[in-house]
Design a protein around this motif. Structure first.
Motif, PDB file in Angstrom:
ATOM      1  N   SER A   1      66.182  37.915  69.404  1.00  0.00           N
ATOM      2  CA  SER A   1      65.409  38.340  68.972  1.00  0.00           C
ATOM      3  C   SER A   1      65.952  39.215  67.865  1.00  0.00           C
ATOM      4  O   SER A   1      65.185  39.321  66.834  1.00  0.00           O
ATOM      5  CB  SER A   1      64.435  40.086  70.067  1.00  0.00           C
ATOM      6  N   LEU A   2      66.894  39.699  67.935  1.00  0.00           N
ATOM      7  CA  LEU A   2      67.505  40.308  66.636  1.00  0.00           C
ATOM      8  C   LEU A   2      67.482  39.804  65.084  1.00  0.00           C
ATOM      9  O   LEU A   2      67.543  39.599  64.200  1.00  0.00           O
ATOM     10  CB  LEU A   2      69.110  41.044  66.792  1.00  0.00           C
ATOM     11  N   ILE A   3      68.003  37.920  65.915  1.00  0.00           N
ATOM     12  CA  ILE A   3      67.704  37.513  64.573  1.00  0.00           C
ATOM     13  C   ILE A   3      66.557  37.546  63.431  1.00  0.00           C
ATOM     14  O   ILE A   3      66.809  36.968  62.463  1.00  0.00           O
ATOM     15  CB  ILE A   3      68.595  36.005  64.893  1.00  0.00           C
ATOM     16  N   ALA A   4      65.309  36.498  64.808  1.00  0.00           N
ATOM     17  CA  ALA A   4      64.498  36.855  64.550  1.00  0.00           C
ATOM     18  C   ALA A   4      63.444  38.106  63.353  1.00  0.00           C
ATOM     19  O   ALA A   4      63.305  38.017  62.355  1.00  0.00           O
ATOM     20  CB  ALA A   4      62.964  36.261  65.078  1.00  0.00           C
ATOM     21  N   ALA A   5      64.304  38.910  63.679  1.00  0.00           N
ATOM     22  CA  ALA A   5      63.186  40.474  63.067  1.00  0.00           C
ATOM     23  C   ALA A   5      63.812  40.813  61.833  1.00  0.00           C
ATOM     24  O   ALA A   5      63.804  40.778  60.826  1.00  0.00           O
ATOM     25  CB  ALA A   5      63.812  41.736  64.379  1.00  0.00           C
ATOM     26  N   CYS A   6      65.899  39.920  61.435  1.00  0.00           N
ATOM     27  CA  CYS A   6      66.107  40.092  60.780  1.00  0.00           C
ATOM     28  C   CYS A   6      66.132  39.645  59.993  1.00  0.00           C
ATOM     29  O   CYS A   6      66.058  39.633  58.170  1.00  0.00           O
ATOM     30  CB  CYS A   6      67.282  40.442  61.013  1.00  0.00           C
ATOM     31  N   MET A   7      65.650  38.361  60.126  1.00  0.00           N
ATOM     32  CA  MET A   7      64.885  37.060  58.751  1.00  0.00           C
ATOM     33  C   MET A   7      63.728  37.523  58.386  1.00  0.00           C
ATOM     34  O   MET A   7      63.277  37.164  57.465  1.00  0.00           O
ATOM     35  CB  MET A   7      65.421  35.840  60.096  1.00  0.00           C
TER      36      MET A   7
END
Length: 403
Positions: free
Chosen positions: A367-373
């Motif tokens: 979730s963190l990776i997708a949101a930051c991307m």
């Protein structure tokens, strides 16, 4: 004396250069908002998980350290996404989505997907677990944004232009439902339908498909015992507060204890083995208990600002002819805003329990990776638009008069 000529209404070449140098390379308020949410997430994950981690793992910082590692990966992924030109995302949008579909199929293959709490949503990759559905939501936005640009006339005037992308999106939704993950499916479908509406789809096919999807989701709720149980417990969680309504009743108790200003950061009681998934799906309840109504309103305002900023960037992109960038920015704003709305709505009892994380805050690397991307793509779009606007700016209103 020879009459001179001076420029009125435009910048001199030197002034134009200096102004471009002073121009912010990207949207600083958006960046500060996203980084603020990430930092606040670290604090709240630490507050919500230390008691649980000390009991289950013998280390109160077990979840915090893993969340910090995931945050490092997320920021790295964001930097890489920012470095990629917007045109590249437009070219490979369909292929990214197809790769996401393959990953969703692999999750359901026995021996490949990992099951946790009755849900099979992850593919083990050494120390990490890949959750394809988190990235498929982002890839769906990129794919549909490109489709709307390539088939603008067909989308606006023919039913086939509306149905064709929904076939692939529907397939992805069906695969995610098999995991099962009802919340992610609902957010992805709502985001795509919102994008298609912004892309010019006429009201009739849009309303028809919406009715069919609503009927299908209703059937899924009725025929699936656990989904029906979630809906009935959501309507009256205190009817069975120790079984089906346990999560929501404990979340509501947390909000009740928080009142206006909360009980103080770190002083919450519900996170101490009363509220399940306190550091993931129900992190907002910990915020409500420890920081009160004021803290929750500030959190909601941050997500509202982020969503508005995304739509503002999308509108500016369309104004300079970057239609793909405009649709992508608006889709990202829709997705993040909807996911935050659903998560907080579940926590306060407005919606049935969905199992969705709170973007930027909840524990979980995918979730963190997708949101930051997603935010990095927004910042890249904004930087591109700023460059175009700075190049076009001196040409507007340019006229010459005698000195």
């Amino acid at each position: 004396m020879t009459a001179g000529v001076r420029q009125v209404g435009g910048a001199t070449p030197r002034g134009s250069k200096r102004r471009r140098e002073r121009l912010a390379p990207f949207d600083y308020p958006l960046l500060v908002c996203a980084l603020g949410l990430l930092a606040f997430g670290v604090v709240m994950v630490a507050s919500a998980s230390m008691s649980i981690a000390a009991n289950c793992c013998g280390d109160p910082f077990y979840y915090v350290s893993r969340h910090g590692f995931a945050l490092g990966l997320a920021l790295t992924a964001g930097l890489l996404a920012y470095a990629v030109p917007t045109e590249w995302w437009e070219r490979v949008g369909l292929w990214l989505f197809l790769i996401g579909l393959v990953a969703l199929v692999l999750v359901l293959v026995p021996g490949v997907g990992r099951e946790v709490n009755g849900a099979t949503r992850w593919i083990p990759l050494g120390p990490l677990n890949l959750q394809p559905s988190e990235f498929v939501k982002l890839f769906a936005i990129i794919y549909v944004a490109g489709y709307l640009v390539r088939h603008a006339d067909e989308v606006a005037n023919r039913l086939s232009g509306f149905i064709r992308p929904m076939i692939l999106i529907g397939l992805a939704g069906a695969l995610i439902l098999q995991q099962p993950d009802f919340g992610t499916t609902a957010v992805m479908l709502a985001t795509v339908m919102g994008l298609l509406f912004l892309g010019g789809v006429s009201v009739m096919p849009f309303a028809t498909l919406f009715a069919v999807m609503a009927a299908g989701l209703l059937v899924l709720v009725v025929v699936s015992p656990y989904r029906l149980q979630r809906v009935t417990s959501f309507l009256d969680p205190f009817q069975d507060p120790f079984n089906t309504g346990y999560q929501l009743s404990q979340a509501l108790i947390a909000f009740g204890r928080g009142e206006w200003l909360g009980v103080g950061l770190g002083n919450g009681i519900q996170k101490q083995f009363f509220l399940p998934e306190a550091h993931t799906d129900f992190l907002a309840s910990v915020v409500g208990e420890e920081l009160g109504l004021v803290g929750m309103l500030a959190l909601i305002a941050a997500f509202a600002f982020l969503t508005w900023r995304a739509f503002s960037i999308g509108a500016r992109a369309e104004s300079v002819g970057k239609r793909f960038a405009g649709y992508a920015a608006q889709g990202i704003g829709l997705s993040l805003g909807l996911q935050a709305f659903v998560n907080i709505g579940v926590n306060v009892g407005m919606l049935p329990t969905k199992g969705l994380t709170l973007p930027f805050l909840s524990y979980g690397s995918n979730s963190l990776i997708a949101a930051c991307m997603a935010v990095a793509i927004l910042l890249r779009i904004d930087a591109t638009i700023r460059r175009i606007e700075s190049e076009q700016g001196p040409k507007r209103g340019l006229r010459w008069v005698r000195a």
